[in-house]
Enzyme design. Structure first.
Site, PDB file in Angstrom:
ATOM      1  N   LYS A  62      38.545  49.299  44.600  1.00 25.27           N
ATOM      2  CA  LYS A  62      39.742  48.890  43.871  1.00 25.27           C
ATOM      3  C   LYS A  62      40.333  47.636  44.489  1.00 25.27           C
ATOM      4  O   LYS A  62      40.788  46.742  43.796  1.00 25.27           O
ATOM      5  CB  LYS A  62      40.758  50.030  43.916  1.00 25.27           C
ATOM      6  CG  LYS A  62      42.046  49.759  43.162  1.00 25.27           C
ATOM      7  CD  LYS A  62      41.797  49.796  41.679  1.00 25.27           C
ATOM      8  CE  LYS A  62      42.964  49.291  40.864  1.00 25.27           C
ATOM      9  NZ  LYS A  62      42.510  48.779  39.555  1.00 25.27           N
TER      10      LYS A  62
ATOM     11  N   HIS B 287      22.619  28.678  22.773  1.00 21.28           N
ATOM     12  CA  HIS B 287      22.015  27.989  23.918  1.00 21.28           C
ATOM     13  C   HIS B 287      21.381  28.967  24.900  1.00 21.28           C
ATOM     14  O   HIS B 287      21.286  28.668  26.090  1.00 21.28           O
ATOM     15  CB  HIS B 287      23.067  27.122  24.606  1.00 21.28           C
ATOM     16  CG  HIS B 287      23.674  26.117  23.685  1.00 21.28           C
ATOM     17  ND1 HIS B 287      22.994  25.012  23.222  1.00 21.28           N
ATOM     18  CD2 HIS B 287      24.892  26.076  23.091  1.00 21.28           C
ATOM     19  CE1 HIS B 287      23.775  24.322  22.400  1.00 21.28           C
ATOM     20  NE2 HIS B 287      24.923  24.948  22.309  1.00 21.28           N
TER      21      HIS B 287
ATOM     22  N   ASN C 208      39.621  49.147  59.141  1.00 15.90           N
ATOM     23  CA  ASN C 208      39.322  48.490  57.852  1.00 15.90           C
ATOM     24  C   ASN C 208      39.117  47.016  58.150  1.00 15.90           C
ATOM     25  O   ASN C 208      39.833  46.447  58.965  1.00 15.90           O
ATOM     26  CB  ASN C 208      40.511  48.588  56.891  1.00 15.90           C
ATOM     27  CG  ASN C 208      40.741  49.987  56.392  1.00 15.90           C
ATOM     28  OD1 ASN C 208      40.000  50.900  56.717  1.00 15.90           O
ATOM     29  ND2 ASN C 208      41.781  50.162  55.590  1.00 15.90           N
ATOM     30  N   GLY C 209      38.178  46.379  57.441  1.00 18.69           N
ATOM     31  CA  GLY C 209      37.965  44.946  57.655  1.00 18.69           C
ATOM     32  C   GLY C 209      36.599  44.694  58.265  1.00 18.69           C
ATOM     33  O   GLY C 209      35.735  45.581  58.279  1.00 18.69           O
TER      34      GLY C 209
ATOM     35  N   TRP D 260      34.031  52.303  53.291  1.00 15.83           N
ATOM     36  CA  TRP D 260      33.231  51.608  52.264  1.00 15.83           C
ATOM     37  C   TRP D 260      32.308  50.700  53.061  1.00 15.83           C
ATOM     38  O   TRP D 260      32.764  49.729  53.694  1.00 15.83           O
ATOM     39  CB  TRP D 260      34.162  50.814  51.347  1.00 15.83           C
ATOM     40  CG  TRP D 260      33.514  50.206  50.153  1.00 15.83           C
ATOM     41  CD1 TRP D 260      33.308  50.794  48.935  1.00 15.83           C
ATOM     42  CD2 TRP D 260      33.019  48.868  50.024  1.00 15.83           C
ATOM     43  NE1 TRP D 260      32.719  49.909  48.073  1.00 15.83           N
ATOM     44  CE2 TRP D 260      32.524  48.720  48.703  1.00 15.83           C
ATOM     45  CE3 TRP D 260      32.939  47.774  50.882  1.00 15.83           C
ATOM     46  CZ2 TRP D 260      31.968  47.528  48.238  1.00 15.83           C
ATOM     47  CZ3 TRP D 260      32.380  46.591  50.422  1.00 15.83           C
ATOM     48  CH2 TRP D 260      31.903  46.482  49.109  1.00 15.83           C
TER      49      TRP D 260
ATOM     50  N   GLU E 299      31.073  47.689  34.869  1.00 17.56           N
ATOM     51  CA  GLU E 299      31.692  48.362  36.006  1.00 17.56           C
ATOM     52  C   GLU E 299      31.532  49.869  35.948  1.00 17.56           C
ATOM     53  O   GLU E 299      31.216  50.489  36.956  1.00 17.56           O
ATOM     54  CB  GLU E 299      33.205  48.053  36.042  1.00 17.56           C
ATOM     55  CG  GLU E 299      33.560  46.689  36.560  1.00 17.56           C
ATOM     56  CD  GLU E 299      35.067  46.444  36.525  1.00 17.56           C
ATOM     57  OE1 GLU E 299      35.604  45.946  37.517  1.00 17.56           O
ATOM     58  OE2 GLU E 299      35.706  46.739  35.503  1.00 17.56           O
TER      59      GLU E 299
ATOM     60  N   CYS F 183      37.883  50.579  52.266  1.00 17.09           N
ATOM     61  CA  CYS F 183      38.273  51.524  53.313  1.00 17.09           C
ATOM     62  C   CYS F 183      39.763  51.880  53.272  1.00 17.09           C
ATOM     63  O   CYS F 183      40.590  51.057  52.910  1.00 17.09           O
ATOM     64  CB  CYS F 183      37.987  50.932  54.681  1.00 17.09           C
ATOM     65  SG  CYS F 183      36.296  50.430  54.905  1.00 17.09           S
TER      66      CYS F 183
ATOM     67  N   GLU G 285      35.889  39.978  29.802  1.00 17.17           N
ATOM     68  CA  GLU G 285      36.540  41.181  30.328  1.00 17.17           C
ATOM     69  C   GLU G 285      35.922  42.447  29.716  1.00 17.17           C
ATOM     70  O   GLU G 285      35.709  43.437  30.420  1.00 17.17           O
ATOM     71  CB  GLU G 285      38.049  41.099  30.065  1.00 17.17           C
ATOM     72  CG  GLU G 285      38.865  42.318  30.482  1.00 17.17           C
ATOM     73  CD  GLU G 285      38.811  42.659  31.962  1.00 17.17           C
ATOM     74  OE1 GLU G 285      38.280  41.878  32.766  1.00 17.17           O
ATOM     75  OE2 GLU G 285      39.286  43.761  32.310  1.00 17.17           O
TER      76      GLU G 285
ATOM     77  N   ARG H 193      40.428  53.871  45.949  1.00 13.24           N
ATOM     78  CA  ARG H 193      40.096  52.535  46.439  1.00 13.24           C
ATOM     79  C   ARG H 193      38.574  52.322  46.503  1.00 13.24           C
ATOM     80  O   ARG H 193      38.126  51.188  46.622  1.00 13.24           O
ATOM     81  CB  ARG H 193      40.684  52.336  47.848  1.00 13.24           C
ATOM     82  CG  ARG H 193      42.194  52.348  47.873  1.00 13.24           C
ATOM     83  CD  ARG H 193      42.706  52.444  49.280  1.00 13.24           C
ATOM     84  NE  ARG H 193      42.334  51.290  50.065  1.00 13.24           N
ATOM     85  CZ  ARG H 193      43.135  50.256  50.303  1.00 13.24           C
ATOM     86  NH1 ARG H 193      44.346  50.239  49.820  1.00 13.24           N
ATOM     87  NH2 ARG H 193      42.722  49.248  51.040  1.00 13.24           N
TER      88      ARG H 193
ATOM     89  N   LYS I  52      34.146  45.362  31.920  1.00 13.34           N
ATOM     90  CA  LYS I  52      34.542  46.782  31.873  1.00 13.34           C
ATOM     91  C   LYS I  52      33.308  47.663  31.700  1.00 13.34           C
ATOM     92  O   LYS I  52      33.160  48.677  32.358  1.00 13.34           O
ATOM     93  CB  LYS I  52      35.522  47.070  30.730  1.00 13.34           C
ATOM     94  CG  LYS I  52      36.937  46.596  30.888  1.00 13.34           C
ATOM     95  CD  LYS I  52      37.747  47.297  31.948  1.00 13.34           C
ATOM     96  CE  LYS I  52      37.559  46.683  33.297  1.00 13.34           C
ATOM     97  NZ  LYS I  52      38.302  45.616  33.779  1.00 13.34           N
TER      98      LYS I  52
HETATM   99  C1  G6P Z   1      38.014  44.441  42.481  1.00 14.35           C
HETATM  100  C2  G6P Z   1      38.492  45.429  41.432  1.00 14.35           C
HETATM  101  C3  G6P Z   1      38.752  44.698  40.127  1.00 14.35           C
HETATM  102  C4  G6P Z   1      39.744  43.566  40.345  1.00 14.35           C
HETATM  103  C5  G6P Z   1      39.289  42.614  41.452  1.00 14.35           C
HETATM  104  C6  G6P Z   1      40.402  41.657  41.850  1.00 14.35           C
HETATM  105  O1  G6P Z   1      36.773  43.956  42.137  1.00 14.35           O
HETATM  106  O2  G6P Z   1      37.530  46.440  41.244  1.00 14.35           O
HETATM  107  O3  G6P Z   1      39.275  45.602  39.175  1.00 14.35           O
HETATM  108  O4  G6P Z   1      39.904  42.855  39.164  1.00 14.35           O
HETATM  109  O5  G6P Z   1      38.939  43.354  42.624  1.00 14.35           O
HETATM  110  O6  G6P Z   1      41.440  42.416  42.410  1.00 14.35           O
HETATM  111  P1  G6P Z   1      42.948  42.014  42.460  1.00 14.35           P
HETATM  112  O7  G6P Z   1      43.627  43.191  43.099  1.00 14.35           O
HETATM  113  O8  G6P Z   1      43.030  40.780  43.318  1.00 14.35           O
HETATM  114  O9  G6P Z   1      43.415  41.760  41.079  1.00 14.35           O
END
Ligand code: G6P
Length: 610
Positions: free
Chosen positions: A605, A506, A100-101, A74, A490, A2, A483, A27, A487
């Site tokens: 984000k 395994h 927000n929250g 959100w 996501e 949000c 990672e 965001r 990616k």
């Molecule tokens: C969300 C974002 C990720 C990020 C994670 C941790 O899931 O989409 O890209 O790695 O939060 O966020 P931070 O801001 O704590 O690195």
């Protein structure tokens, strides 16, 4: 997640709020809304979907007013739809709240308010706020006090902004666990959850702390604690520029951010390497360096991509600093009553500096007396402010939801901390110098990798219709496998898993057939022969292989279907290079599938709720 933006001044707030909401789109959100105080009456316009839709509706309605609040939602409680979108309002429709929250005790509050005759229209937790504030207004309190008293009954997290038709000269805002900044202008002021929303108008801001409320007028502001003590706030100057948060000619923020990495890596290192001494200088750690060097254990705590950076950090700290290191998911750490000793150093890694779980884990660690450090990208963020000491990554604003440049900058900062601490311990000057040299050579090497974008695009065409992917790596490149898989998941919505290559036997090996692409991260290092054996095992079962190899490796091409060759560096820095083709591969696949790369579905984000 949000977003909040508010305006009070002499101009028409509507375009300012719409532009602010557009800046907050990155965001992640599912609906948007505005609440505007006009000369005659107040107006709320909200809808499911994009800010552009809200903009069209607002333009048609000719809405205008000098005080307003805007929100991107959100969904946490209640589906994304027009009713559940913010602002929420009281039954007289003269008091508007954006939030927000999460209000954790909203059910109890709602029951109490229903008994008083309040009727609820939405499925949200947030709607209790306008009714609760209204109940205090009805007792005759002015808005600021009514909001303060209402919040004493609220459990959970909030960043809120409130406007009220009967007191049109102010916005009241408050914060607990969800960031809020107040932007100061000339005869106009702003409220925002993120400075990018107001950067076009001002660079002077004050950061609200948890438990603080602010009454914002067009020409002044008053900050109080929730227990009614007035407080002085420091005004900060934002160094970020508008250019930094624009796409700069790229089709997506994610591509821009991938391409920026030679520069962002340089920014993370600038002024921090003492080449001749073979060490690093990190001003933010100076006061705690002795304690860090002598710590008996390091615990790295983070979420998502930052957690993957932490895994690489574990390898670095154990190899060079010889300090036992553990890596924890912040969400697990905060709830399992972890054993924390006074001689532990706990390092929180966060791009945004606002991730709710990481922030809560930090507070828990602080309470237990450990040395609490941070690696953050967003300057002035909650985690940056609440840690005892730390290092900024200086990667610049990261807008694409899938983290790229923040990750490589986190790895650079972890390398610098390694260099600094290890040189205080057993590392020789010569070894320090060789690491410094390799660090300084990274930007040029990344430039070479970025030139492979066309080759990677072709590989993406081949694999865009795959339903599953497996990513395998060993040692320092095991976190890179995680990672790379993250990616792809996501932004392309293809199921992908990362594994340590040896663990393939395994379980995942059962999945391998001609439909299963397997990405091997296979640089020429001490684990190379082992990984080649794993490649053979996949090949024997018909799996299609993409290998990320080093450019001095001529033999690998005949073993695999596609090779992406990257320059070589020392083992500890290899992840900074090997991850880049994986970022590009995920990006190109998502683009070929026609997906919204910068704002993937359901993701945010900055995850400011649990
Ligand atoms: C969300 C974002 C990720 C990020 C994670 C941790 O899931 O989409 O890209 O790695 O939060 O966020 P931070 O801001 O704590 O690195």
């Amino acid at each position: 997640m949000c977003g909040i933006v508010g305006y009070i001044g002499e101009k028409n707030s509507v375009p300012i709020l719409i532009n602010g909401l557009k800046r907050l789109e990155y965001r992640g959100y599912d609906s948007a809304g505005l609440g505007i105080l006009t000369n005659s009456h107040s107006v709320v316009i909200k809808n499911k979907g994009k800010v552009s839709l809200l903009e069209e509706r607002v333009e048609k309605s000719n809405l205008s007013g000098k005080v307003g609040i805007g929100h991107t939602r959100w969904a946490t409680h209640g589906v994304p739809n027009e009713t559940n979108a913010h602002p929420h309002y009281n039954s007289s429709k003269n008091l508007f709240v954006i939030h927000n929250g999460i209000i954790e005790n909203f059910r109890t509050l709602k029951k109490g308010l229903e008994k008083l005759g309040y009727e609820f229209q939405t499925e949200t937790d947030s709607e209790v706020l306008p009714h609760l504030i209204d109940s205090f207004l009805k007792k005759g309190y002015p808005l600021f006090k009514a909001v303060r008293l209402a919040l004493t009954e609220v459990e959970g997290t909030y960043g809120i902004a409130v406007i009220y038709e009967n007191e049109p000269d102010k916005i009241v805002a408050a914060r607990k666990g969800s960031p809020l900044v107040i932007g100061l202008g000339d005869n106009e002021n702003f409220v925002a959850s993120d400075v990018s929303a107001i950067l076009a108008h001002t660079k002077q801001v004050i950061y609200l702390e948890d438990g603080e409320l602010v009454e914002v007028y067009k020409d002044k502001f008053i900050v109080k604690t929730i227990s009614d003590a007035e407080i002085e706030k420091e005004v900060h100057e934002i160094s970020m520029t508008l250019d930094e948060i624009d796409k700069g000619g790229f089709s997506h923020f994610m591509l821009k951010e991938i391409m920026e990495q030679p520069e962002t890596i340089n920014n993370s290192m600038r002024g921090r390497i003492l080449y001749d001494k073979g060490t690093a200088i990190l001003g933010g750690l100076t006061d705690v360096l002795g304690r860090l060097v002598n710590s008996k254990r390091i615990i790295i705590t983070a979420c998502g991509t930052s957690w993957h950076a932490g895994l690489v950090g574990e390898y670095m700290f154990e190899q060079f600093c010889r300090i036992p290191t553990e890596v924890e998911y912040a969400s697990e750490f905060r709830y399992r009553n972890p054993i924390i000793n006074q001689d532990d150093a706990i390092l929180f890694i966060s791009q945004s500096g606002e991730t709710a779980d990481t922030l809560a884990a930090l507070r828990e660690a602080k309470l237990k007396g450990a040395l609490v450090l941070g690696i953050c990208n967003v300057v002035g963020s909650s985690i940056a402010r609440e840690t005892m000491a730390g290092v900024y990554t200086h990667a610049g604003p990261e807008i694409g939801v899938a983290s790229t440049k923040a990750f490589t900058s986190q790895l650079v900062v972890l390398s610098l901390i390694t260099l600094l601490v290890a040189r205080r311990k057993n590392m020789s000057q010569a070894e320090g110098i060789s690491i410094a040299e390799e660090l300084m050579a990274l930007p040029d090497k990344i430039n070479k990798i970025l030139k492979l974008n066309d080759q990677i695009e072709q590989i993406a065409s081949e694999f865009k219709d795959a339903n599953n992917f497996l990513y395998l790596g060993r040692g320092y490149n095991f976190p890179v496998a995680l990672e790379g898989a993250l990616k792809l998941k996501e932004i392309s919505y293809i199921h992908a898993e990362g594994y340590p290559a040896a663990e393939m036997k395994h379980g995942p090996i059962a999945l391998i057939d001609e439909n299963m692409p397997v990405v091997f991260i296979a640089p020429k290092d001490s684990t190379y022969d082992k990984i080649i054996s794993n490649i053979e095992e996949v090949k024997a079962r018909g799996g299609r292989i993409i290998a990320i190899a080093t450019d001095n490796d001529n033999g690998i091409d005949e073993l695999v279907d596609y090779t992406i060759k990257v320059p070589s560096t020392i083992k500890m820095l290899m992840p900074i290079l090997t991850v880049i083709p994986l970022q590009l591969l995920a990006y190109q696949i998502a683009v070929k599938k026609g997906l919204n790369v910068d704002q993937p579905r359901n993701l945010a984000k900055s995850v400011t709720v649990e």
